[in-house]
Design a protein around this motif. Structure first.
Motif, mmCIF file in Angstrom:
data_model
loop_
_atom_site.group_PDB
_atom_site.id
_atom_site.type_symbol
_atom_site.label_atom_id
_atom_site.label_comp_id
_atom_site.label_asym_id
_atom_site.label_seq_id
_atom_site.Cartn_x
_atom_site.Cartn_y
_atom_site.Cartn_z
ATOM 1 N N GLN B 436 0.824 -1.222 0.000
ATOM 2 C CA GLN B 436 0.000 0.000 0.000
ATOM 3 C C GLN B 436 0.846 1.256 0.000
ATOM 4 O O GLN B 436 0.432 2.306 -0.473
ATOM 5 C CB GLN B 436 -0.897 0.013 1.242
ATOM 6 N N ARG B 437 2.036 1.137 0.567
ATOM 7 C CA ARG B 437 2.910 2.286 0.665
ATOM 8 C C ARG B 437 3.452 2.714 -0.700
ATOM 9 O O ARG B 437 3.902 3.821 -0.880
ATOM 10 C CB ARG B 437 4.075 1.905 1.567
ATOM 11 N N MET B 438 3.451 1.774 -1.636
ATOM 12 C CA MET B 438 3.989 2.073 -2.973
ATOM 13 C C MET B 438 3.021 2.989 -3.678
ATOM 14 O O MET B 438 1.897 2.585 -3.998
ATOM 15 C CB MET B 438 4.142 0.786 -3.798
ATOM 16 N N ILE B 439 3.403 4.246 -3.940
ATOM 17 C CA ILE B 439 2.428 5.174 -4.474
ATOM 18 C C ILE B 439 2.481 5.278 -5.993
ATOM 19 O O ILE B 439 1.558 5.744 -6.609
ATOM 20 C CB ILE B 439 2.597 6.575 -3.834
ATOM 21 N N TYR B 440 3.579 4.828 -6.596
ATOM 22 C CA TYR B 440 3.665 4.939 -8.050
ATOM 23 C C TYR B 440 3.418 3.563 -8.685
ATOM 24 O O TYR B 440 3.900 2.548 -8.169
ATOM 25 C CB TYR B 440 5.043 5.441 -8.475
ATOM 26 N N PRO B 441 2.724 3.525 -9.811
ATOM 27 C CA PRO B 441 2.494 2.234 -10.484
ATOM 28 C C PRO B 441 3.794 1.552 -10.879
ATOM 29 O O PRO B 441 3.884 0.318 -10.862
ATOM 30 C CB PRO B 441 1.662 2.611 -11.712
ATOM 31 N N GLU B 442 4.849 2.348 -11.200
ATOM 32 C CA GLU B 442 6.144 1.741 -11.554
ATOM 33 C C GLU B 442 6.641 0.831 -10.445
ATOM 34 O O GLU B 442 7.209 -0.228 -10.690
ATOM 35 C CB GLU B 442 7.214 2.820 -11.774
ATOM 36 N N GLN B 443 6.435 1.312 -9.215
ATOM 37 C CA GLN B 443 6.944 0.545 -8.078
ATOM 38 C C GLN B 443 6.256 -0.819 -7.984
ATOM 39 O O GLN B 443 6.893 -1.841 -7.822
ATOM 40 C CB GLN B 443 6.696 1.307 -6.770
ATOM 41 N N ILE B 444 4.917 -0.785 -8.088
ATOM 42 C CA ILE B 444 4.160 -2.023 -7.933
ATOM 43 C C ILE B 444 4.523 -3.008 -9.038
ATOM 44 O O ILE B 444 4.738 -4.198 -8.786
ATOM 45 C CB ILE B 444 2.651 -1.710 -7.942
ATOM 46 N N ASN B 445 4.627 -2.497 -10.272
ATOM 47 C CA ASN B 445 5.020 -3.381 -11.373
ATOM 48 C C ASN B 445 6.393 -3.980 -11.125
ATOM 49 O O ASN B 445 6.609 -5.171 -11.360
ATOM 50 C CB ASN B 445 5.041 -2.607 -12.688
ATOM 51 N N ALA B 446 7.304 -3.122 -10.657
ATOM 52 C CA ALA B 446 8.663 -3.599 -10.419
ATOM 53 C C ALA B 446 8.656 -4.734 -9.397
ATOM 54 O O ALA B 446 9.284 -5.771 -9.600
ATOM 55 C CB ALA B 446 9.536 -2.447 -9.946
ATOM 56 N N LEU B 447 7.914 -4.550 -8.300
ATOM 57 C CA LEU B 447 7.890 -5.584 -7.262
ATOM 58 C C LEU B 447 7.387 -6.910 -7.821
ATOM 59 O O LEU B 447 7.893 -7.975 -7.504
ATOM 60 C CB LEU B 447 6.986 -5.159 -6.105
ATOM 61 N N LYS B 448 6.375 -6.832 -8.694
ATOM 62 C CA LYS B 448 5.828 -8.061 -9.274
ATOM 63 C C LYS B 448 6.873 -8.761 -10.129
ATOM 64 O O LYS B 448 7.051 -9.983 -10.045
ATOM 65 C CB LYS B 448 4.603 -7.719 -10.134
#
Lengths: 315, 530
Positions: B436-448
């Protein structure tokens, strides 16, 4: 101690009487020096007690009383350590270069300053050269890292003259030069102060006499100035030799990296790593004790030599 | 002047240290029996806040004071936990950054607080926790857990795989763990400038060859050394070397313990990386880089690809957009050798890493209070507090699930605000909060993308050799590790020719790497047999 006192029984009352009289006469002076003496006892002699742990497998929890005694184990381990010759060699190399380059450069610089007649210019130069001394070492090393980088200042200048760019701090052979020349830059002005002070102690009449005898400026420097500051130089040299193995580890720790370990690791950085990073208190103390004993030996040798050769010495 | 003062102060500290050792030496003439507790008293009750009167608990933790606050006691988090547990705390900790030295000095001082939060399962604990128990620093917690820590005990019963990880070889619990119950997300991996990819019309790289082509094009088009390979902190991930099946650390494969830098695959990796370095694809200052240099290089557009974290993307993005509004980052998977392979290594964490865990020291007089305080972090209220902070301020409950508030998410300093109210390193980590802390979509994609590796199969659990084994490993590994590090960088820079690789291998053997592997194998086998 007790024995010697009983042997010198007739002397004893005399000595105590002298002391008592002296004390009565110089009460204030004794009061003043007692602070200094106390300082040395508390901060330099009491902590020596801690070196006992060099002969133990020290566990802080068990204390010095409770830890196991192991004799010279840690010393033997150090002499057999793969790093022993490496760190000894590096320490001596850096120290030797320091002695041959940094030490005379300060004297030379002081001589130059002494010849400058324009007071404003002299003061300005002095102030500018003192400045780096007051910058924190961490900042200095940060600057060195930037300047020596692949795209740093030195490579920029070098490539202008057609040299190939290299990341200097990754070159084992360049480490000692970076170390020494940055030290000159940092300490040149500061360490020349004592010689400038020594110049003012030289009798002006000697210069006049030399001038009358037809000596030029260079000749005057050689026959009047240099002999005049020789005692200071010798004392400084003896003190410097007393730290021959103690070359500053902070700067080494801040500047080295695995690419330069083989040329940059010195005894004090080794002690730091073993003691504070790897928690080998006893081993680290043993190495440090070896270091201190070696330094002390060098100091005595240097002092004896200088007493014989130049008649000026520490004691 | 201040330098002199500091020196005097340091000297005084030394004196205090020495004197306290003397005192300690005398005190320990009659060692008290550690680890056994008397009758279970329950004098503070079993509901929170506890009825503690004016008892005070001292806690030393490796997390510094939040930069906006003067002391721990001012921080909303510590105020709240004192109120909610009913325990008055006396908190201390090191200046940020230097916590290993600070821990070392704390231990050497002989004057221990009641609780110490440190990396207890780490190799920095020389000799392992068992030695710290037998030397009398910390106490074993088995009896204490069953008497005073019902919440943690319950969780450990429900999660036997975690339970197995947090014990020593001898079956002792030694800390109140900081752990994960669910699988945690990878938080680290390769990051590339997406706008450069688009501009030069390069597809997202998958294989080592793709990477090579991409970096060469970056170099030619942008006139930079495009790959920033800040490796010293990242030997765990096996970025690039993973394509050759190795990483510069111990790992497990088919039940066998291996070290990546003692293998033939390592030579292939070194050949590649050396070539890249020579051709100017790697940042040329590789051995001297630190994280602040990394930041300045990424932001000034001198770097096209680097190994980064979700946090890096978050902090670099606004900064680089000021310099270059078109700049965009994309997280990509770890490179492999053949198209379609799944990366063997990457970044992953065990459920229990041994980090940030809290031990009760032998100086603690009130074990019940200490245990009950720590056990609170394993209650529902404690878990919400440590992970999510203050209800209504940092999070709200929606359908019984915590959700970070919009004020926090839109504040532009999510991490900073969260850390005032929630310190996730106590108790049980919640991966949901991290996402939830990840505010940018880039971050979430990267984690995946970063999560798609086989790393978990190769990850070693926290291995705790016994005292003699630990001493032997310690004395051998110091030399081995520095030799590997040194040769690794030399081969990379080309200061040493790869023709000498056989000598390198045989020297490692002389230094005793096989003996270390053998010991770890034994410890691992014992661990598996638990």
């Amino acid at each position: 101690m007790e024995k010697s006192i009983t042997l010198n029984k007739p002397l004893k009352p005399k000595l105590s009487k002298i002391l008592k009289d002296d004390f009565r006469r110089n009460k204030v002076k004794y009061a003043m020096i007692s602070v200094i003496v106390l300082y040395y006892i508390l901060f330099y002699y009491v902590p020596m007690y801690g070196t006992i742990i060099a002969f133990q497998d020290f566990v802080p929890r068990k204390g010095i009383m409770g830890s196991n005694w192991v004799g010279f184990k840690h010393f033997i381990n150090f002499f057999n350590d793969l790093s022993f010759w490496k760190v000894l060699k590096n320490t001596l190399t850096l120290s030797f270069l320091d002695l041959c380059i940094c030490f005379p450069s300060a004297i030379l610089f002081a001589l130059f300053l002494n010849e400058i007649r324009c007071r404003t210019f002299k003061k300005t130069v002095q102030t500018i050269t003192y400045l780096p001394h007051f910058i924190s070492l961490v900042v200095i090393c940060g600057m060195i890292k930037e300047f020596c980088g692949y795209n740093g200042l030195f490579n920029y200048i070098g490539s202008f003259f057609g040299a190939e760019r290299v990341s200097m701090l990754q070159q084992p052979n360049m480490f000692k030069w970076i170390f020494i020349f940055s030290k000159i830059w940092q300490e040149l002005g500061w360490s020349s102060i004592i010689y400038l002070a020594a110049f003012s102690g030289i009798n002006e009449e000697l210069y006049e006499a030399a001038e009358i005898d037809g000596a030029g400026r260079i000749r005057q420097t050689l026959v009047v100035t240099l002999p005049g500051i020789l005692p200071t130089v010798v004392i400084m040299l003896v003190l410097r030799i007393g730290q021959i193995l103690g070359i500053g580890h902070e700067k080494v720790l801040l500047l080295y990296n695995p690419a330069t370990y083989e040329k940059a690791d010195v005894i004090m950085s080794f002690v730091f790593r073993k003691g504070l990073e790897e928690f080998n208190w006893s081993y680290s103390t043993a190495v440090n004790m070896f270091n201190s004993i070696a330094n002390f030996t060098f100091l005595i040798l240097a002092n004896t030599a200088s007493k014989k050769l130049t008649e000026s010495s520490l004691w | 002047m201040s330098k002199k003062m500091r020196r005097i102060f340091a000297a005084m500290l030394c004196l205090v240290l020495i004197l306290s050792q003397v005192a300690c030496g005398k005190k320990d003439a009659s060692p008290k029996t550690v680890g056994t507790i008397g009758e279970v008293e329950n004098k503070y009750g079993t509901t929170y806040p506890l009825n503690t009167g004016d008892a005070v608990l001292s806690l030393w933790c490796i997390l510094g004071v939040h930069t906006d606050y003067v002391s721990y006691e001012d921080m909303p988090f510590y105020q709240a936990i004192q109120k909610e547990t009913g325990v008055d705390l006396d908190i201390s900790g090191p200046a940020s950054g230097a916590y290993d030295e600070a821990f070392n000095l704390l231990v050497a001082s002989g004057d221990l607080p009641d609780l110490i939060m440190y990396d207890w399962g780490n190799e920095k604990i020389v000799g392992g926790p068992e030695k710290y128990i037998s030397d009398g620093y910390i106490v074993p917690l088995n009896d204490i857990f069953s008497a005073y820590a019902p919440n943690l005990t319950k969780i450990l019963k429900e999660n036997p795989d975690v339970d197995r990880q947090i014990k020593t070889d001898g079956g002792n619990y030694y800390v109140f763990p900081y752990m994960n119950l669910k699988d945690s997300h990878a938080w680290q991996g390769p990051v590339i400038r997406e706008d450069w990819l688009n501009e030069l019309n390069i597809p997202v790289p998958e294989t080592i060859d793709d990477w090579y082509n991409m970096l060469t094009k970056f170099k030619d088009a942008k006139n930079v050394t495009p790959l920033l390979y800040l490796d010293w902190n990242f030997s765990q991930t096996g970025f690039i070397s993973g394509a050759y099946g190795e990483l510069r650390n111990f790992y497990v494969e088919d039940g066998k313990i291996k070290h990546g830098a003692y293998s033939e695959g390592w030579k292939d990796f070194l050949t590649t990386i050396n070539k890249w370095y020579k051709e100017g694809l790697l940042d040329q200052d590789i051995a001297t880089l630190d994280s602040s240099m990394k930041q300045s290089r990424v932001i000034s557009g001198k770097t096209g690809a680097f190994l980064g974290s979700g946090g890096d993307i978050e902090s670099f993005k606004p900064m680089i957009e000021k310099v270059d509004p078109k700049a965009k980052f994309v997280g990509v998977s770890y490179p492999v050798l053949n198209k379609g392979d799944k990366p063997k290594f990457g970044q992953a964490d065990n459920k229990y890493t041994g980090l940030m865990s809290t031990a009760i020291t032998a100086d603690c007089d009130d074990v019940e209070l200490a245990a009950k305080f720590m056990d609170w972090f394993f209650t529902d209220a404690g878990r919400l507090r440590s992970q999510w902070g203050t209800e209504g301020v940092t999070y709200n409950l929606k359908d019984g699930k915590p959700v970070l508030t919009d004020e926090v998410l839109n504040s532009g300093k999510v991490n900073s605000i969260l850390r005032e109210h929630a310190i996730e390193y106590y108790g049980i980590s919640d991966p949901d909060q991290y996402l939830q802390r990840m505010i940018y979509p880039e971050q979430i994609n990267a984690l995946k993308v970063w999560n798609e590796t086989d790393m978990k199969e190769h990850l070693l659990p926290v291995l705790l050799p016994n005292e003699e084994e630990a001493a032997e490993i310690n004395s051998l590994m110091n030399n081995i590790k520095s030799y590997i590090d040194e040769m690794y960088i030399k081969y990379m820079l080309g200061a040493e020719s790869l023709e000498s690789y056989d000598t390198y291998m045989s020297h490692l053997k002389e230094l005793g790497i096989e003996r270390v592997l053998e010991i770890y194998q034994g410890v691992y086998d014992r661990y598996q047999a638990r």
